[in-house]
Design an enzyme around this catalytic site. Sequence first.
Site, mmCIF file in Angstrom:
data_model
loop_
_atom_site.group_PDB
_atom_site.id
_atom_site.type_symbol
_atom_site.label_atom_id
_atom_site.label_comp_id
_atom_site.label_asym_id
_atom_site.label_seq_id
_atom_site.Cartn_x
_atom_site.Cartn_y
_atom_site.Cartn_z
ATOM 1 N N ALA A 63 6.287 11.950 26.369
ATOM 2 C CA ALA A 63 5.329 12.099 25.188
ATOM 3 C C ALA A 63 6.085 12.950 24.040
ATOM 4 O O ALA A 63 7.163 13.708 24.508
ATOM 5 C CB ALA A 63 4.217 12.730 25.594
ATOM 6 N N GLY A 102 5.973 10.492 30.138
ATOM 7 C CA GLY A 102 5.265 9.482 29.533
ATOM 8 C C GLY A 102 6.033 8.156 29.335
ATOM 9 O O GLY A 102 5.532 6.894 29.361
ATOM 10 N N GLU A 105 5.720 6.779 32.582
ATOM 11 C CA GLU A 105 4.388 6.008 32.777
ATOM 12 C C GLU A 105 4.221 4.807 31.835
ATOM 13 O O GLU A 105 3.537 3.634 32.372
ATOM 14 C CB GLU A 105 3.469 7.109 32.256
ATOM 15 N N GLU A 125 6.740 16.616 34.080
ATOM 16 C CA GLU A 125 5.620 17.529 33.119
ATOM 17 C C GLU A 125 5.400 18.866 33.792
ATOM 18 O O GLU A 125 4.928 19.955 33.348
ATOM 19 C CB GLU A 125 4.248 16.652 33.228
HETATM 20 N N1 T1G Z 1 9.518 15.645 22.736
HETATM 21 C C1 T1G Z 1 10.065 15.967 21.674
HETATM 22 N N2 T1G Z 1 11.438 16.245 21.676
HETATM 23 C C2 T1G Z 1 12.085 16.152 22.656
HETATM 24 C C3 T1G Z 1 11.622 15.825 24.190
HETATM 25 C C4 T1G Z 1 10.228 15.108 23.921
HETATM 26 N N3 T1G Z 1 9.688 14.938 25.021
HETATM 27 N N4 T1G Z 1 12.749 15.696 24.702
HETATM 28 C C5 T1G Z 1 14.032 16.053 23.997
HETATM 29 N N5 T1G Z 1 13.423 16.260 22.707
HETATM 30 C C6 T1G Z 1 14.374 16.567 21.638
HETATM 31 C C7 T1G Z 1 14.994 18.151 21.828
HETATM 32 O O1 T1G Z 1 14.095 19.248 21.551
HETATM 33 C C8 T1G Z 1 16.408 18.140 21.077
HETATM 34 O O2 T1G Z 1 16.128 18.204 19.810
HETATM 35 C C9 T1G Z 1 16.768 16.652 21.143
HETATM 36 O O3 T1G Z 1 15.564 15.912 21.637
HETATM 37 C C10 T1G Z 1 17.896 16.503 22.507
HETATM 38 O O4 T1G Z 1 17.260 16.776 23.473
HETATM 39 C C11 T1G Z 1 1.860 12.221 29.078
HETATM 40 C C12 T1G Z 1 2.541 14.692 28.807
HETATM 41 C C13 T1G Z 1 15.429 14.291 27.760
HETATM 42 C C14 T1G Z 1 16.843 15.068 29.385
HETATM 43 O O5 T1G Z 1 9.735 16.804 29.738
HETATM 44 O O6 T1G Z 1 14.481 16.970 29.582
HETATM 45 O O7 T1G Z 1 5.563 13.072 28.720
HETATM 46 O O8 T1G Z 1 17.122 20.226 19.286
HETATM 47 O O9 T1G Z 1 19.047 18.751 23.540
HETATM 48 O O10 T1G Z 1 20.375 17.986 26.943
HETATM 49 O O11 T1G Z 1 2.581 12.441 30.859
HETATM 50 O O12 T1G Z 1 15.676 16.739 26.437
HETATM 51 O O13 T1G Z 1 18.280 18.227 18.660
HETATM 52 O O14 T1G Z 1 16.039 19.069 17.707
HETATM 53 O O15 T1G Z 1 17.350 18.557 25.655
HETATM 54 O O16 T1G Z 1 20.810 15.567 26.601
HETATM 55 C C15 T1G Z 1 7.869 14.931 29.788
HETATM 56 C C16 T1G Z 1 12.104 16.669 27.927
HETATM 57 C C17 T1G Z 1 7.315 15.351 28.309
HETATM 58 C C18 T1G Z 1 11.543 15.528 29.105
HETATM 59 C C19 T1G Z 1 17.802 15.229 27.153
HETATM 60 N N6 T1G Z 1 9.334 14.774 29.243
HETATM 61 N N7 T1G Z 1 13.276 16.256 27.691
HETATM 62 O O17 T1G Z 1 18.442 16.293 27.457
HETATM 63 O O18 T1G Z 1 19.201 16.849 24.765
HETATM 64 S S1 T1G Z 1 5.601 15.450 28.781
HETATM 65 C C20 T1G Z 1 10.355 15.728 29.330
HETATM 66 C C21 T1G Z 1 14.354 16.769 28.313
HETATM 67 C C22 T1G Z 1 4.762 13.876 28.923
HETATM 68 C C23 T1G Z 1 2.973 12.468 29.784
HETATM 69 C C24 T1G Z 1 3.375 13.819 29.497
HETATM 70 C C25 T1G Z 1 16.055 16.573 27.769
HETATM 71 C C26 T1G Z 1 16.515 15.126 27.984
HETATM 72 P P1 T1G Z 1 16.764 19.012 18.860
HETATM 73 P P2 T1G Z 1 18.127 18.087 24.550
HETATM 74 P P3 T1G Z 1 19.806 16.647 26.513
#
Ligand code: T1G
Length: 699
Positions: A63, A102, A105, A125
């Site tokens: 998400a 998400g 999911e 999450e």
């Molecule tokens: N939402 C918004 N921005 C995101 C994002 C996300 N989920 N994931 C990454 N970004 C942005 C980040 O801020 C950065 O931005 C750019 O993408 C590159 O990321 C309903 C509630 C995917 C492994 O927890 O673990 O889904 O700084 O520098 O090292 O159940 O990002 O360039 O402006 O980290 O290659 C669950 C979070 C959400 C994954 C890539 N998902 N992301 O790593 O690049 S909760 C996560 C990561 C959810 C549902 C629930 C990592 C990555 P900017 P980066 P990277």
Amino acid sequence: MGDIVSYERIGDVGVITLDNPPVNALGRDLRAGIVAALEVANADPEARAIVIRAEGRTFPAGADIREFGKPPEEPWLPEVCNRIEESPKPVVAAIHGTALGGGFEIALAAHARIATRDARIGLPEVTLGILPGAGGTQRTPRLSGAQAALDLMLIGKPVPAERAKAAGLIDEIARDREDLDAQALALAAKLAASGDAPRRTRDRREGFADPVAYERAVREWREKLASSPLPAPKKIVDCVEAALLLPFEAGLEFERAAFEDLVNSPEAAALRHAFFAERRAAKPAGIEGAAPRKVERVGLIGGGLMGSGIAISMLDAGLPVVLIERDQESLQAGIERIEATYARACARGRMSEEEAGLRLARLNGALDYAALGDADLVIEAVVEDMDIKRDVFARAEAAMRPDAILATNTSYLDVNALQAACAHPERVIGLHFFSPAHVMKLLEIVVAEQTAPDVVATAFALARRLGKVPVRAGVCDGFIGNRVLTAYRQAADEMLEEGATPGEIDAAMRAYGFRLGPYQVLDMAGLDISWARRKRLAAQRDPGERYVEIGDMMCELGWFGQKAGRGYYIYEEGSREGRENPDVLVLIEELRRSKGIEPRSFTQDEIQRRILAAMANEGARLVEEEIAARPGDVDVVMIHGYGFPRWRGGPMQAADQRGLLQVKKELLAMAEGNPKAWTPALIFDELIKNGMKFADLNG
Ligand code: T1G
């Protein structure tokens, strides 16, 4: 559909492509686009099946975290997943990169999943203080059972596609991206050709086949989490248990209620803050357009505890290292320290002998600085003595290429002064690793007055390569982390003098979430380290500033901590567990009497409030002095270098959550006893006056 979702038909398969860089985060527009494309695909008479795939570096990585804490906008992700699952035509999810949260999911709601061999899937999450809120806690265990589902959600780390397949979460593996699209189309066509109604994951029960094992996994995880202060992990266990016990729709409602409880919790807000603060810290201002220099060979001067740890970090990242020491005996000791670390890793099954051999083959030792002639980067990690460091720098410069970067691992000393003495000052930078350097994630990148932007850019690129969390720091005594640590300890010491005991203060900070309290850390690190610094700074100390002598008194008695068998705690031979040292309490009592201080008691809450106020105030001063670029950088440093509990977000985030007016009041009360240390930074008034928080300065 908008321009981030497209639809086309290939043969008799409708293909929905997501293209929302950088990570296809499932923001409102992408969700709406998927729903619209699904309708088009299901209305397309020529399409007998559907594939959902993504452009760019990854299938949706979750998400959109930026939307959390704000009023949710329709269509909600759970609804998007239900629409996919209810599709009358079979839907195949084609996964590459990291399908997380998400994103996974969405894939779970599809009727089949195919992933590239190097793809990783996960439900991380819990690392954001929440839980999979779009059906993940209900659909995952239906496919994989409770153990695999709980491990995925509670450990929070992505797993390779092969492992996900073994757990029943992925149906097919594709060799690479090219194969992925072709295989996904073929799988979709095959499902359509079967003529069977699409198999909804909500109807799957493979994971419930062994209810005893299921309940055991739930029970074991519940026991493991009993003492966890965090709400999210426990709610995840409840949801996975509910998946077995409740009908699917009821399970979804149970999950949704749990999700909403968590998403606005202070822990979730703090963990979101930490997520974005790390990413901002990794992009410092002032290096836009500066191309990093190449770093293919590294020189390390000093093979002691820090030097050997830094060498291991480089070897682990695939870089060849030449280790320089002053004599053969020290060189041998340094190399043996590195070899022993790898031997331990092999003994613990964390690395194969072969891999350890490959890494050690990249290590060379030398006594002659000439060996630094072809290094792209040279780091000194010798004793914290300015004269010795200057001499080492001069000898290194004489041997190095003029374009090679010269770095110091000093924890406190004046990098500007070191730089000013160099022939090529623009190539000098501070790379402040934390012990053990091959384990600790934090890297303070200390930018001195004359450091060139491309040298800074090189340091940040190197940090990414080493898997470190980089933070830019300006030059001052202690940079960011040790400055805040000094304030932390001063606040603690003042409470010692006023009536608290080391044990009480340590217990209060452990209760707040630190693994160890300040006096346990001092005993572990050795009291003589900070004593040496206090002695170095004694001449500059403001006589008007309150000074607590307890640490000095203990050092004069040789009570240096674990290495001396006694410090604030007494350690039996070889034990790291200590019992409170009663003689320290006697010393403190004497000190109080000599200063006419009447001791009083402190609650855990007051101890925590005073220490957090002290840390936030020092952090605020660092931002005012531009040593730290933003408050969030202070939080990242304290989380990754000083054990500040991540789920508290760091001292600046904690101050925001407590309320800056409250924190300022705390400081003013503390300042009565020590105005120099605790007079609130001017920034407090500025922010309070404008109804702002430290977070508003993070950009
Ligand atoms: N939402 C918004 N921005 C995101 C994002 C996300 N989920 N994931 C990454 N970004 C942005 C980040 O801020 C950065 O931005 C750019 O993408 C590159 O990321 C309903 C509630 C995917 C492994 O927890 O673990 O889904 O700084 O520098 O090292 O159940 O990002 O360039 O402006 O980290 O290659 C669950 C979070 C959400 C994954 C890539 N998902 N992301 O790593 O690049 S909760 C996560 C990561 C959810 C549902 C629930 C990592 C990555 P900017 P980066 P990277």
